[in-house]
Design an enzyme around this catalytic site. Structure first.
Site, PDB file in Angstrom:
ATOM      1  CB  CYS A  44      -8.252  -2.026   3.013  1.00 11.75           C
ATOM      2  SG  CYS A  44      -8.103  -1.735   0.922  1.00 11.75           S
ATOM      3  CG  HIS A  47      -9.156   3.368   0.873  1.00  7.86           C
ATOM      4  ND1 HIS A  47      -7.847   3.709   0.642  1.00  7.86           N
ATOM      5  CD2 HIS A  47      -9.576   1.668   1.192  1.00  7.86           C
ATOM      6  CE1 HIS A  47      -7.459   2.815   0.158  1.00  7.86           C
ATOM      7  NE2 HIS A  47      -7.825   1.671   0.542  1.00  7.86           N
TER       8      HIS A  47
END
Ligand code: A2P
Length: 337
Positions: free
Chosen positions: A132, A245
């Site tokens: 990710c 994130h």
């Protein structure tokens, strides 16, 4: 997508599997085109698929010849065991774990960056979905790499707990409640208290002192950009955020750049929303901008005052959507187009 397409979501009860099912339902797939697979203990339970529910089947008993694609998100050891079996049964696997990412024979794909590689891909086979943190960084940096070349990247990540799975999300919620009611904080998923804290290690430490998560950003960025000359120096940090994130990226280009031109490139880059440096309330953040959304948001663009070819950016995305489930679905859509 064609109406006779069939696919299985492996790890359908997990954090990524759940969002994968949401995205497939949003894309208009029907309930009878999608099979939800998980461990024996989840067999017979229900998972949401748009306004419908799917009954979870057990991975161990599943015959992969019944589906065209398997979207795997149940951990590396499960992928290592079942992905080759699925391919032998004629099913193409898009694997969200780290099991095959660095295998030279297996493409590691971010559609906006190196989706062209899929043109030569022979089905059935395995395609790896990157980590990710790597995905959102390379989507943001692709136009900069293409135009100026990137020599090196220093990056510090601020990673949401959903990246560590459903149990980790539940632990942060529980710890929040425990802390606010003056109880002892229990740590099972995290090495230390996660709530109101930041933890500077994700995945295991390597001999060189970097964590595996940090080295993944180096190895995977080189493979996706097909450029072994780019060095990525990462510090990966877990923060008490549920979804999204963030990354502080400090890079050095090979050739001189013009900042206005970089703004234009980012403004028109596929999959990117560029947020100009207007004021504090506009900067992209995980909870307010990224969570539940598809794009990679890029803000805080500025020249590095300390070195000539240096540039700084702030990159934010939903780690479960673009960082995992959405990227996998986009790969499948490219194969189908
Ligand atoms: P289950 O819920 O039945 O354990 P997360 O990353 O959020 O922790 O989710 C992991 C996913 O992987 C879950 O859907 C989980 O299913 C699935 N999983 C874990 N172990 C197995 C297994 N041995 N066989 C099939 N699925 C598994």
């Amino acid at each position: 997508m064609r109406s006779d397409l069939k696919l299985a979501v492996v790890g359908a009860t997990g954090a990524v599997g759940e969002v994968m099912l949401d995205i497939l339902a949003e894309r208009g797939l029907k309930a009878d085109q999608v099979i939800a697979l998980a461990s024996r203990q989840s067999e017979g339970s229900q998972v949401s698929f748009g306004r419908r529910e799917l009954t979870v089947q057990c991975l161990d008993d599943f015959d992969f010849s019944k589906v065209d694609y398997g979207l795997f998100s149940a951990g590396s050891s499960i992928s290592e065991k079942y992905a080759p079996r699925a391919v032998a049964a004629g099913c193409t696997v898009i694997d969200n774990t780290s099991a095959f990412r660095l295998n030279d024979e297996i493409p590691l794909i971010v559609p906006e960056v190196n989706g062209d590689l899929l043109k030569n891909f022979k089905q059935p086979g395995i395609i790896a979905n990157p980590n990710c943190s790597t995905i959102q960084m390379v989507v943001a940096l692709e136009p900069i790499q293409r135009k100026y070349g990137i020599r090196r990247i220093d990056v510090a990540t601020y990673q949401a707990v959903s990246g560590a799975g459903r149990k980790a999300q539940e632990e942060l919620a529980r710890q929040t409640m425990q802390k606010l009611t003056f109880q002892e904080v229990e740590c099972k998923q995290f090495s230390q208290q996660m709530v109101f804290n930041v933890l500077p290690q994700i995945d295991v430490l390597q001999e060189n002192g970097y964590s595996r998560e940090e080295m993944k950003m180096h190895w995977e960025t080189q493979k996706i950009f097909a450029d072994d000359s780019i060095a990525v120096n990462a510090t990966a940090v877990r923060v008490p955020v549920f979804f999204g994130h963030a990354e502080a990226v400090h890079l050095e280009t090979v050739n001189p750049f013009d900042l206005d031109e970089v703004e234009e490139l980012l403004g028109s880059a596929e999959g990117v929303v560029y947020v100009p440096n207007l004021d504090a309330s506009a900067h992209p953040t995980p909870a307010v901008h990224a969570a539940g959304e598809d794009p990679v948001f890029v803000g805080r663009l500025r020249r590095d005052h300390s070195r000539e070819l240096g540039m700084n950016l702030w990159v934010v995305a939903d780690n479960i959507r673009k960082g995992a489930a959405l990227n996998a679905v986009q790969i499948m859509e490219m194969l189908e187009s």
